[in-house]
Enzyme design. Structure first.
Site, PDB file in Angstrom:
ATOM      1  N   SER A 131       0.829  -1.201   0.000  1.00 27.58           N
ATOM      2  CA  SER A 131       0.000   0.000   0.000  1.00 27.58           C
ATOM      3  C   SER A 131       0.865   1.254   0.000  1.00 27.58           C
ATOM      4  O   SER A 131       1.689   1.457   0.886  1.00 27.58           O
ATOM      5  CB  SER A 131      -0.893   0.001   1.241  1.00 27.58           C
ATOM      6  N   HIS A 135      -0.723  -0.964  -4.469  1.00 26.23           N
ATOM      7  CA  HIS A 135      -2.087  -0.571  -4.101  1.00 26.23           C
ATOM      8  C   HIS A 135      -2.078   0.938  -3.862  1.00 26.23           C
ATOM      9  O   HIS A 135      -1.398   1.423  -2.957  1.00 26.23           O
ATOM     10  CB  HIS A 135      -2.512  -1.326  -2.839  1.00 26.23           C
ATOM     11  N   GLY A 139       0.611  -2.558   4.210  1.00 26.75           N
ATOM     12  CA  GLY A 139       1.297  -1.268   4.216  1.00 26.75           C
ATOM     13  C   GLY A 139       2.522  -1.263   5.074  1.00 26.75           C
ATOM     14  O   GLY A 139       3.633  -1.563   4.636  1.00 26.75           O
ATOM     15  N   MET A 186     -12.562  -4.899   3.089  1.00 28.99           N
ATOM     16  CA  MET A 186     -11.770  -4.075   4.000  1.00 28.99           C
ATOM     17  C   MET A 186     -11.758  -4.736   5.379  1.00 28.99           C
ATOM     18  O   MET A 186     -12.817  -5.039   5.930  1.00 28.99           O
ATOM     19  CB  MET A 186     -12.358  -2.663   4.110  1.00 28.99           C
ATOM     20  N   ASP A 241      -3.864   4.132  -2.768  1.00 31.30           N
ATOM     21  CA  ASP A 241      -4.993   4.549  -1.942  1.00 31.30           C
ATOM     22  C   ASP A 241      -5.378   5.985  -2.274  1.00 31.30           C
ATOM     23  O   ASP A 241      -4.625   6.915  -1.976  1.00 31.30           O
ATOM     24  CB  ASP A 241      -4.604   4.474  -0.462  1.00 31.30           C
ATOM     25  N   ASP A 293      -7.649  -5.800   2.539  1.00 34.81           N
ATOM     26  CA  ASP A 293      -6.861  -4.615   2.855  1.00 34.81           C
ATOM     27  C   ASP A 293      -7.126  -4.186   4.289  1.00 34.81           C
ATOM     28  O   ASP A 293      -8.266  -3.908   4.651  1.00 34.81           O
ATOM     29  CB  ASP A 293      -7.251  -3.498   1.874  1.00 34.81           C
ATOM     30  N   GLY A 294      -6.073  -4.148   5.092  1.00 34.20           N
ATOM     31  CA  GLY A 294      -6.189  -3.635   6.457  1.00 34.20           C
ATOM     32  C   GLY A 294      -5.586  -4.550   7.497  1.00 34.20           C
ATOM     33  O   GLY A 294      -6.060  -5.664   7.692  1.00 34.20           O
ATOM     34  N   GLY A 295      -4.514  -4.100   8.134  1.00 43.71           N
ATOM     35  CA  GLY A 295      -3.913  -4.870   9.224  1.00 43.71           C
ATOM     36  C   GLY A 295      -3.290  -6.182   8.788  1.00 43.71           C
ATOM     37  O   GLY A 295      -3.191  -7.120   9.574  1.00 43.71           O
ATOM     38  N   MET A 329      -7.879   8.944  -1.543  1.00 44.47           N
ATOM     39  CA  MET A 329      -8.851   9.382  -0.532  1.00 44.47           C
ATOM     40  C   MET A 329      -9.222  10.835  -0.768  1.00 44.47           C
ATOM     41  O   MET A 329      -8.361  11.651  -1.083  1.00 44.47           O
ATOM     42  CB  MET A 329      -8.251   9.233   0.865  1.00 44.47           C
ATOM     43  N   HIS A 387      -7.381   2.148  -5.649  1.00 42.35           N
ATOM     44  CA  HIS A 387      -8.515   1.966  -4.730  1.00 42.35           C
ATOM     45  C   HIS A 387      -9.127   3.334  -4.430  1.00 42.35           C
ATOM     46  O   HIS A 387      -8.569   4.126  -3.677  1.00 42.35           O
ATOM     47  CB  HIS A 387      -7.986   1.277  -3.460  1.00 42.35           C
ATOM     48  N   MET A 432     -11.325   5.620  -2.609  1.00 45.70           N
ATOM     49  CA  MET A 432     -12.126   5.824  -1.399  1.00 45.70           C
ATOM     50  C   MET A 432     -12.677   7.241  -1.499  1.00 45.70           C
ATOM     51  O   MET A 432     -12.248   8.155  -0.803  1.00 45.70           O
ATOM     52  CB  MET A 432     -11.262   5.624  -0.152  1.00 45.70           C
TER      53      MET A 432
END
Length: 228
Positions: free
Chosen positions: A8, A33, A197, A137, A35, A175-177, A37, A66, A68
C-alpha cells in the site's frame, strides 16, 4: 491460486515515491495498491490522478487503484487515463455500481468493488459476475496502520464460496492490518490478493516481509470436488 502481494502506497515515503515503488517491485511485489482518498468518503486526503500519471512513467508494477471517494463515477476516466490497471470503488459511495463496473471496463481497466467492514456481502452479490475483484476491508478505511478486524474472516469465506458456486472468475482482495500472522487467516478464508502497508514498507528487509506475508500456498477444496 498463487497469492499476489500489493504493498500500500499509503505507508510509502511520499517524498521518494519512485524509489519506493522500485524497492517493492525488486523485492517481489506484483501490484502497488494506490490509496485514493478524498477527505469526504474517508477523513484523509491522499493523492490524485496526476501523481498516478507521474508514477506510471517510472514503474512497471500493476497499478491497483482503490478509490475511497464519493461520486467515484466522476473519477474513473482520470485514473484510467493516468495508467491504472485496476480501479476499485466502494459500493457505499456508488448509486449505480453496475454501471460504474461497465464504465471501468470500457476504459480498458479491470474493475473492482470494495466493501467496508460494516457493509453486508449482499451489497456485492449482484456485482460478482461483472467484477474482476471484490475488496474486503479488514479495517475502516482512512488511516494507515490500523488493527485487523477479525469478524471479516467469515465474510471473506462466504464470498469465496459465493464466487465458487457462481463458477465465475473473481479475485478476493483484503486490505487492512495484514501482516504474516493475519495473512494466514485471510488466505485460509479464501483471499488471494493481499494489501499490506506498514508490514512491508516498515520492514528492515522488504523482500523477506513480502515472502513472509505471501506464505505457503493454501489448497482450497472446491464444492465440485466434494461431490465425486
Amino acid at each position: 491460486m498463487a497469492t499476489i502481494i500489493a504493498p500500500s502506497i499509503l505507508s510509502a515515503d511520499f517524498a521518494n515515491l519512485a524509489d519506493e515503488l522500485k524497492k517493492v517491485e525488486d523485492a517481489g511485489a506484483e501490484y502497488i495498491h494506490i490509496d485514493v482518498m478524498d477527505g469526504t468518503f474517508v477523513p484523509e486526503i491522499t493523492i490524485g490522478a496526476g501523481v498516478v500519471k507521474s508514477l506510471r512513467k517510472v514503474s512497471n508494477l500493476f497499478f491497483d487503484v482503490h478509490l475511497m471517494v464519493e461520486h467515484p463515477e466522476t473519477q474513473i476516466k482520470s485514473f484510467a487515463d493516468a495508467g491504472a490497471d485496476l480501479i476499485t470503488f466502494h459500493v457505499e459511495a456508488a448509486k449505480h455500481s453496475h454501471r460504474i463496473l461497465q464504465q471501468i471496463h470500457e476504459l480498458g481497466c479491470k474493475a473492482g468493488v470494495a466493501l467496508n467492514p460494516g457493509t453486508s456481502l449482499s451489497m456485492a452479490e449482484e456485482l460478482v459476475e461483472d467484477a474482476d475483484l471484490i475488496l474486503i476491508m479488514t479495517v475502516n478505511p482512512g488511516y494507515a496502520g490500523q488493527k485487523f478486524i477479525e469478524s471479516q474472516l467469515g465474510k471473506i469465506h462466504m464470498l469465496y464460496h459465493m464466487i465458487d458456486e457462481m463458477e465465475t472468475e473473481c479475485d478476493i482482495q483484503v486490505d487492512g492490518g495484514i501482516n504474516p500472522e493475519t495473512s494466514v487467516l485471510v488466505r485460509e478464508a479464501g483471499a488471494n490478493i493481499l494489501v499490506a502497508g506498514s508490514a512491508i514498507f516498515g520492514a528492515a528487509d522488504i523482500a523477506q516481509a513480502i515472502k513472509d506475508i505471501r506464505g505457503k500456498e493454501i489448497l482450497h477444496h472446491h464444492h465440485d470436488e466434494d461431490e465425486e
